[in-house]
Design an enzyme around this catalytic site. Structure first.
Site, PDB file in Angstrom:
ATOM      1  N   ARG A  27       0.889  -1.176   0.000  1.00 57.02           N
ATOM      2  CA  ARG A  27       0.000   0.000   0.000  1.00 57.02           C
ATOM      3  C   ARG A  27       0.916   1.213   0.000  1.00 57.02           C
ATOM      4  O   ARG A  27       1.726   1.382   0.917  1.00 57.02           O
ATOM      5  CB  ARG A  27      -0.901   0.000   1.232  1.00 57.02           C
ATOM      6  CG  ARG A  27      -1.564   1.357   1.467  1.00 57.02           C
ATOM      7  CD  ARG A  27      -2.653   1.317   2.502  1.00 57.02           C
ATOM      8  NE  ARG A  27      -3.830   0.636   1.979  1.00 57.02           N
ATOM      9  CZ  ARG A  27      -5.021   0.651   2.561  1.00 57.02           C
ATOM     10  NH1 ARG A  27      -5.194   1.320   3.695  1.00 57.02           N
ATOM     11  NH2 ARG A  27      -6.052   0.014   2.040  1.00 57.02           N
ATOM     12  N   HIS A  75      -7.592   1.078  -6.210  1.00 58.30           N
ATOM     13  CA  HIS A  75      -7.730   0.150  -5.083  1.00 58.30           C
ATOM     14  C   HIS A  75      -8.392  -1.132  -5.612  1.00 58.30           C
ATOM     15  O   HIS A  75      -9.540  -1.429  -5.277  1.00 58.30           O
ATOM     16  CB  HIS A  75      -8.563   0.808  -3.990  1.00 58.30           C
ATOM     17  CG  HIS A  75      -8.475   0.140  -2.649  1.00 58.30           C
ATOM     18  ND1 HIS A  75      -7.631  -0.932  -2.391  1.00 58.30           N
ATOM     19  CD2 HIS A  75      -9.131   0.383  -1.472  1.00 58.30           C
ATOM     20  CE1 HIS A  75      -7.775  -1.305  -1.122  1.00 58.30           C
ATOM     21  NE2 HIS A  75      -8.673  -0.530  -0.544  1.00 58.30           N
ATOM     22  N   GLN A 113     -10.192  -3.885  -3.374  1.00 56.31           N
ATOM     23  CA  GLN A 113     -11.485  -3.460  -2.839  1.00 56.31           C
ATOM     24  C   GLN A 113     -12.604  -3.733  -3.837  1.00 56.31           C
ATOM     25  O   GLN A 113     -13.664  -4.245  -3.473  1.00 56.31           O
ATOM     26  CB  GLN A 113     -11.434  -1.948  -2.520  1.00 56.31           C
ATOM     27  CG  GLN A 113     -12.724  -1.418  -1.945  1.00 56.31           C
ATOM     28  CD  GLN A 113     -13.026  -1.997  -0.581  1.00 56.31           C
ATOM     29  OE1 GLN A 113     -12.185  -1.924   0.306  1.00 56.31           O
ATOM     30  NE2 GLN A 113     -14.200  -2.581  -0.401  1.00 56.31           N
ATOM     31  N   ASP A 150     -17.619   6.982  -0.662  1.00 57.75           N
ATOM     32  CA  ASP A 150     -16.348   6.789   0.041  1.00 57.75           C
ATOM     33  C   ASP A 150     -16.056   8.087   0.797  1.00 57.75           C
ATOM     34  O   ASP A 150     -16.733   9.098   0.598  1.00 57.75           O
ATOM     35  CB  ASP A 150     -15.237   6.478  -0.995  1.00 57.75           C
ATOM     36  CG  ASP A 150     -13.894   6.122  -0.363  1.00 57.75           C
ATOM     37  OD1 ASP A 150     -13.849   5.832   0.849  1.00 57.75           O
ATOM     38  OD2 ASP A 150     -12.882   6.130  -1.093  1.00 57.75           O
ATOM     39  N   CYS A 182     -16.424   1.359   1.119  1.00 55.56           N
ATOM     40  CA  CYS A 182     -15.251   0.482   1.351  1.00 55.56           C
ATOM     41  C   CYS A 182     -14.767   0.545   2.792  1.00 55.56           C
ATOM     42  O   CYS A 182     -14.040  -0.343   3.222  1.00 55.56           O
ATOM     43  CB  CYS A 182     -14.136   0.841   0.385  1.00 55.56           C
ATOM     44  SG  CYS A 182     -13.412   2.465   0.646  1.00 55.56           S
ATOM     45  N   ARG A 201     -13.212  -8.864   1.486  1.00 50.97           N
ATOM     46  CA  ARG A 201     -11.801  -8.555   1.200  1.00 50.97           C
ATOM     47  C   ARG A 201     -10.965  -9.806   1.447  1.00 50.97           C
ATOM     48  O   ARG A 201     -10.062 -10.132   0.674  1.00 50.97           O
ATOM     49  CB  ARG A 201     -11.298  -7.415   2.112  1.00 50.97           C
ATOM     50  CG  ARG A 201     -11.938  -6.064   1.858  1.00 50.97           C
ATOM     51  CD  ARG A 201     -11.498  -5.484   0.530  1.00 50.97           C
ATOM     52  NE  ARG A 201     -10.056  -5.339   0.444  1.00 50.97           N
ATOM     53  CZ  ARG A 201      -9.349  -4.334   0.950  1.00 50.97           C
ATOM     54  NH1 ARG A 201      -9.953  -3.342   1.538  1.00 50.97           N
ATOM     55  NH2 ARG A 201      -8.023  -4.288   0.822  1.00 50.97           N
TER      56      ARG A 201
HETATM   57  N1   CP Z   1     -11.131  -0.397   2.648  1.00 54.91           N
HETATM   58  C1   CP Z   1      -9.853  -0.440   3.044  1.00 54.91           C
HETATM   59  O1   CP Z   1      -8.921  -0.652   2.245  1.00 54.91           O
HETATM   60  O2   CP Z   1      -9.675  -0.276   4.379  1.00 54.91           O
HETATM   61  P1   CP Z   1      -8.299  -0.089   5.168  1.00 54.91           P
HETATM   62  O3   CP Z   1      -7.773   1.277   4.823  1.00 54.91           O
HETATM   63  O4   CP Z   1      -8.672  -0.223   6.610  1.00 54.91           O
HETATM   64  O5   CP Z   1      -7.339  -1.159   4.730  1.00 54.91           O
HETATM   65  N1  NVA Z   2     -10.225   6.715  -0.799  1.00 55.04           N
HETATM   66  C1  NVA Z   2      -9.741   6.214   0.474  1.00 55.04           C
HETATM   67  C2  NVA Z   2      -9.912   4.742   0.556  1.00 55.04           C
HETATM   68  C3  NVA Z   2      -9.469   4.121   1.855  1.00 55.04           C
HETATM   69  C4  NVA Z   2      -9.595   2.637   1.871  1.00 55.04           C
HETATM   70  C5  NVA Z   2      -8.295   6.638   0.667  1.00 55.04           C
HETATM   71  O1  NVA Z   2      -7.497   6.498  -0.269  1.00 55.04           O
HETATM   72  O2  NVA Z   2      -7.971   7.093   1.753  1.00 55.04           O
END
Ligand code: CP
Ligand code: NVA
Length: 308
Positions: free
Chosen positions: A107, A134, A137, A225, A266, A294
């Site tokens: 990530r 993502h 997701q 989101d 998400c 997930r």
């Molecule tokens: N939805 C998601 O990716 O959550 P986290 O940021 O908790 O991993």
């Molecule tokens: N759009 C959000 C998603 C988190 C899972 C971010 O990037 O923070």
């Protein structure tokens, strides 16, 4: 080498296989304690590195649990604690990690970091979120939709709010799975024009709708989101909130949609901002199924990457 970097860079038949495989693996575990090993142990003797340059709850725990259920071992690494965060190149990090582990999930911020990791790693690399997408997701979201409503082909999906990284992965998935997307948000937070042009070239143009109520009237799925993503500057907070308030998913908005419309987020959610608790905890919400899926979707993704 099978990397899972984005949905549109993965073969459509492979994506379908992963969703179906995830469903089979989920069914096979029904009623078992989370720590029960899967009947098959396809990740036995495998070690997986999970690298986080941003916070995470779901991605961190679901990957870790998924690897353990499949018989493998994990190490969770914070980017800031690695030499990666102190000047060592991504390429060198990728080459070194590949000597120790069998799979890397990362990530990170810029997609270029993920791409460099994949270019120099000699083991598969999985995208656990970047500023631009993502994909894990959206694989879980497609699985969740199909569990509740059957095939996602020809479904109408409305996204409200910021045209962000999670929305981009929905756009990437639309041609492969054959669903229609509507984006409802302020012009200032429109999705990347290059992404919109790509969708059009695929024959799956995204409908843009400025009126929140009009955007949901034929939606099979309503999605939102957070209004401010992890990579966004907090200085724009107030301006963004003012622009996005008309796109909040609340009970009145859900009443404009079909009574069978699902609601997804998400997570993490900011209750009372992008969605109200009434909707989050309401009868149309499947947000915790999404979170659970997930785990199952990523197990299928890891098995596809490793061909096990
Ligand atoms: N939805 C998601 O990716 O959550 P986290 O940021 O908790 O991993
Ligand atoms: N759009 C959000 C998603 C988190 C899972 C971010 O990037 O923070």
């Amino acid at each position: 080498m099978r990397h899972f970097l984005d949905i549109h860079t993965t073969d459509a038949a492979d994506l379908r296989h992963m969703i179906d495989h995830a469903r089979t693996m989920k069914d096979a575990r029904k009623g078992q304690l989370k720590g029960t090993p899967d009947a098959e142990q396809p990740l036995a003797n495998h070690i997986v590195a999970l690298i986080f340059e941003k916070p995470s709850t779901r991605t961190r725990v679901s990957f870790d649990v998924g690897v353990r259920q499949m018989g493998g071992q994990t190490m969770v690494l914070s980017g800031a604690d690695m030499q990666l965060g102190h000047g060592e190149t991504i390429a060198d990090t990728a080459r070194v990690l590949s000597r120790y582990v069998d799979l890397i999930m990362i990530r990170t911020f810029e997609p270029a970091t993920l791409e460099e990791m994949a270019e120099y790693a000699t083991v598969p690399v999985i995208n656990g979120l970047t500023n631009k997408s993502h994909p894990c997701q959206i694989m879980a979201d497609i699985m969740t939709f199909e569990e509740h409503r059957g095939p996602i082909k020809d479904a109408k999906i409305t996204w409200l709010g910021d045209g962000n990284n999670v929305f981009a992965s929905f756009v990437h998935a639309a041609p492969a799975f054959g669903f229609d997307l509507t984006f409802a948000g302020p012009e200032t937070l429109d999705p990347d024009p290059k992404l919109m042009a790509w969708a059009e070239a695929q024959g799956r143009p995204v409908r843009i709708e400025r009126d929140a109520e009009a955007s949901v009237d034929d939606a099979d799925l309503v999605v939102t989101d957070t209004w401010i993503s992890m990579h966004d500057s907090q200085t724009a907070r107030e301006r963004r909130h003012n622009q996005l308030r008309p796109y909040q998913v609340n009970k009145a908005l859900m009443e404009k949609a079909d009574e069978k419309s699902l609601f997804m987020h998400c997570l993490p959610a900011h209750r009372g901002e992008e969605a109200t608790s009434e909707v989050m905890d309401g009868p149309n919400s499947v947000v915790f199924d999404e979170a659970e899926n997930r785990l199952h979707a990523q197990k299928a993704i890891m098995r596809w990457c490793l061909e096990v």
